[in-house]
Write a protein that holds these residues in place. Structure first.
Motif, mmCIF file in Angstrom:
data_model
loop_
_atom_site.group_PDB
_atom_site.id
_atom_site.type_symbol
_atom_site.label_atom_id
_atom_site.label_comp_id
_atom_site.label_asym_id
_atom_site.label_seq_id
_atom_site.Cartn_x
_atom_site.Cartn_y
_atom_site.Cartn_z
ATOM 1 N N TRP A 1 0.693 -1.343 -0.002
ATOM 2 C CA TRP A 1 0.075 -0.016 0.110
ATOM 3 C C TRP A 1 1.057 1.192 0.068
ATOM 4 O O TRP A 1 1.921 1.196 0.837
ATOM 5 C CB TRP A 1 -0.820 -0.075 1.187
ATOM 6 N N THR A 2 0.665 2.140 -0.994
ATOM 7 C CA THR A 2 1.222 3.543 -0.942
ATOM 8 C C THR A 2 -0.118 4.556 -0.788
ATOM 9 O O THR A 2 -0.862 4.643 -1.726
ATOM 10 C CB THR A 2 1.765 3.949 -2.206
ATOM 11 N N LEU A 3 0.007 5.274 0.582
ATOM 12 C CA LEU A 3 -1.208 5.969 0.620
ATOM 13 C C LEU A 3 -0.703 7.588 0.670
ATOM 14 O O LEU A 3 0.197 7.949 1.256
ATOM 15 C CB LEU A 3 -1.947 5.778 1.931
ATOM 16 N N TYR A 4 -1.431 8.233 -0.259
ATOM 17 C CA TYR A 4 -0.675 9.770 -0.532
ATOM 18 C C TYR A 4 -1.256 10.579 0.429
ATOM 19 O O TYR A 4 -2.615 10.412 0.678
ATOM 20 C CB TYR A 4 -0.966 10.212 -1.870
ATOM 21 N N GLN A 5 -0.413 11.521 1.191
ATOM 22 C CA GLN A 5 -0.900 12.477 2.232
ATOM 23 C C GLN A 5 -1.867 13.459 1.810
ATOM 24 O O GLN A 5 -2.656 13.887 2.439
ATOM 25 C CB GLN A 5 0.338 12.860 2.710
ATOM 26 N N VAL A 6 -1.631 14.003 0.475
ATOM 27 C CA VAL A 6 -2.371 15.266 0.203
ATOM 28 C C VAL A 6 -3.489 14.703 -0.944
ATOM 29 O O VAL A 6 -3.280 13.938 -1.712
ATOM 30 C CB VAL A 6 -1.503 16.136 -0.790
ATOM 31 N N PRO A 7 -4.852 15.321 -0.414
ATOM 32 C CA PRO A 7 -5.832 14.535 -1.030
ATOM 33 C C PRO A 7 -6.271 15.225 -2.472
ATOM 34 O O PRO A 7 -5.656 16.029 -2.770
ATOM 35 C CB PRO A 7 -7.070 15.009 -0.046
ATOM 36 N N ILE A 8 -7.195 14.533 -3.183
ATOM 37 C CA ILE A 8 -7.750 14.763 -4.294
ATOM 38 C C ILE A 8 -8.947 15.636 -3.798
ATOM 39 O O ILE A 8 -9.641 15.409 -2.955
ATOM 40 C CB ILE A 8 -8.199 13.745 -5.347
ATOM 41 N N TYR A 9 -9.262 16.747 -4.692
ATOM 42 C CA TYR A 9 -10.286 17.539 -4.292
ATOM 43 C C TYR A 9 -11.302 17.757 -5.330
ATOM 44 O O TYR A 9 -11.217 17.799 -6.495
ATOM 45 C CB TYR A 9 -10.127 19.095 -3.782
ATOM 46 N N ILE A 10 -12.790 17.483 -4.991
ATOM 47 C CA ILE A 10 -13.966 17.565 -5.741
ATOM 48 C C ILE A 10 -14.957 18.325 -5.455
ATOM 49 O O ILE A 10 -14.791 18.643 -4.080
ATOM 50 C CB ILE A 10 -14.312 15.977 -6.182
ATOM 51 N N SER A 11 -15.777 18.732 -6.088
ATOM 52 C CA SER A 11 -17.082 19.335 -5.531
ATOM 53 C C SER A 11 -18.047 18.708 -4.842
ATOM 54 O O SER A 11 -18.040 17.270 -4.795
ATOM 55 C CB SER A 11 -17.769 20.027 -6.615
ATOM 56 N N TRP A 12 -19.009 19.124 -4.039
ATOM 57 C CA TRP A 12 -20.037 18.590 -3.311
ATOM 58 C C TRP A 12 -20.997 17.834 -4.100
ATOM 59 O O TRP A 12 -21.421 16.759 -3.893
ATOM 60 C CB TRP A 12 -20.615 19.788 -2.485
#
Length: 316
Positions: free
Chosen positions: A229-240
């Motif tokens: 597993w490689t879990l990235y610290q900075v998220p992806i941003y999407i809209s509501w």
């Protein structure tokens, strides 16, 4: 008669392999072990997902992974599918993952999503016991294996890149390549073609050297312990509105079912790390005490806003 019995066993086996769910007691993640023995979490087994906290050691040898072909448009076509458990984007060849401490080159085969409900978060992994709204997994198979079945017998057969997904008010135009197609796969069994796009456009490309690493399992049956597993610290941003397309407009049942059921909260419960090492990459920015601020989505701020407004109004 023997041949008929054998055929029946094959059919029953196939039906059972599809018979898992997330919300009904007889088939939810806590019951998976009854149907899939390898999903039963015995002591010291390496199951996923896990909770990430500040008790991690920095590994100075974990540099950015090399994502071959992620920044170009691949030939052919991709297929988006609702399999009743998630929405899956099956990609064509041409992309691979290597470096960053991985033992081999891994070919990219698909990505899929896990989410909550209209009022609940649904990432599989948590940070300091808190969930993001969604989580995306890019699944990659070790190049020496001819298929996924073979790879699942290898403790490092798969390399999965995990990305938390958080919510903002602005649309993510790149994520639109997927979200705009969701209405075509609203029901279980439906598929639609997706024109290939640079997969890197979905990812936090300026922060790809910041991640967490551990060895674990698939988070769906058969729960094989075969994943790096490689879990990235900075998220992806999407809209509501893009989030709502998943939480309210995707169903775990066929279109002609007597009662259609929304596909919600399709995440497995958290498992202990036991003796496993969970590492931070060389550039990860995790600081002790900062975890509480790392993934507070706009949704999680709502109760605080209501409290502040209540105090303000009471003083008028």
């Amino acid at each position: 008669m023997i041949q008929t019995a054998a055929l029946l066993m094959i059919v029953v086996s196939y039906v059972i392999s599809e018979d898992y769910c997330y919300t009904e007691p007889h088939c939810d993640p806590y019951a998976w072990g009854d149907m899939f023995p390898s999903c039963h979490p015995l002591l010291e087994e390496h199951h996923s997902p896990i909770n990430l906290d500040h008790h991690m050691a920095r590994n100075e040898s974990l540099y950015s992974l090399h994502l071959e072909g992620f920044d170009v448009i691949q030939a052919g076509h991709w297929t988006l599918e609702n399999d009743g458990h998630s929405v899956i984007l099956h990609v064509s060849g041409g992309m691979s993952v290597s470096g960053g401490g991985l033992p081999d080159v891994y070919h990219t085969i698909q990505l899929h999503f896990h989410w909550g409900g209209p009022a609940t978060n649904g990432s599989e992994h948590t940070i300091d016991d808190r969930r993001y709204p969604m989580e995306m997994h890019i699944v990659n198979m070790k190049s020496i294996h001819p298929n996924v079945t073979t790879a699942l017998g290898d403790p490092t057969g798969l390399a999965v890149l995990g990305f938390f997904i958080d919510v903002v008010y602005a649309e993510n135009v790149h994520f639109g390549h997927i979200s705009q197609k969701l209405s075509s796969v609203a029901y279980k069994g439906q598929t639609t073609k997706v024109k290939p796009f640079p997969l890197m456009s979905l990812l936090p490309k300026h922060n790809m050297s910041q991640y967490f690493r551990y060895y674990g399992s698939l988070t769906t049956p058969p729960c094989s312990q075969a994943v790096i597993w490689t879990l990235y610290q900075v998220p992806i941003y999407i809209s509501w509105s893009q989030l709502a397309q998943f939480t309210s407009q995707i169903f775990s049942t066929e279109e002609d079912a007597e009662q259609v059921t929304p596909l919600q909260n399709n995440f497995r419960h958290i498992h202990p790390t036991f003796s496993r090492t969970v590492s931070m990459s060389k550039d990860a920015k995790w600081l002790s005490g900062a975890a509480g601020h790392i993934h507070r989505s706009a949704g999680s701020l709502l109760p605080l806003i209501i409290i502040i407004l209540g105090v303000f109004i009471s003083r008028l």
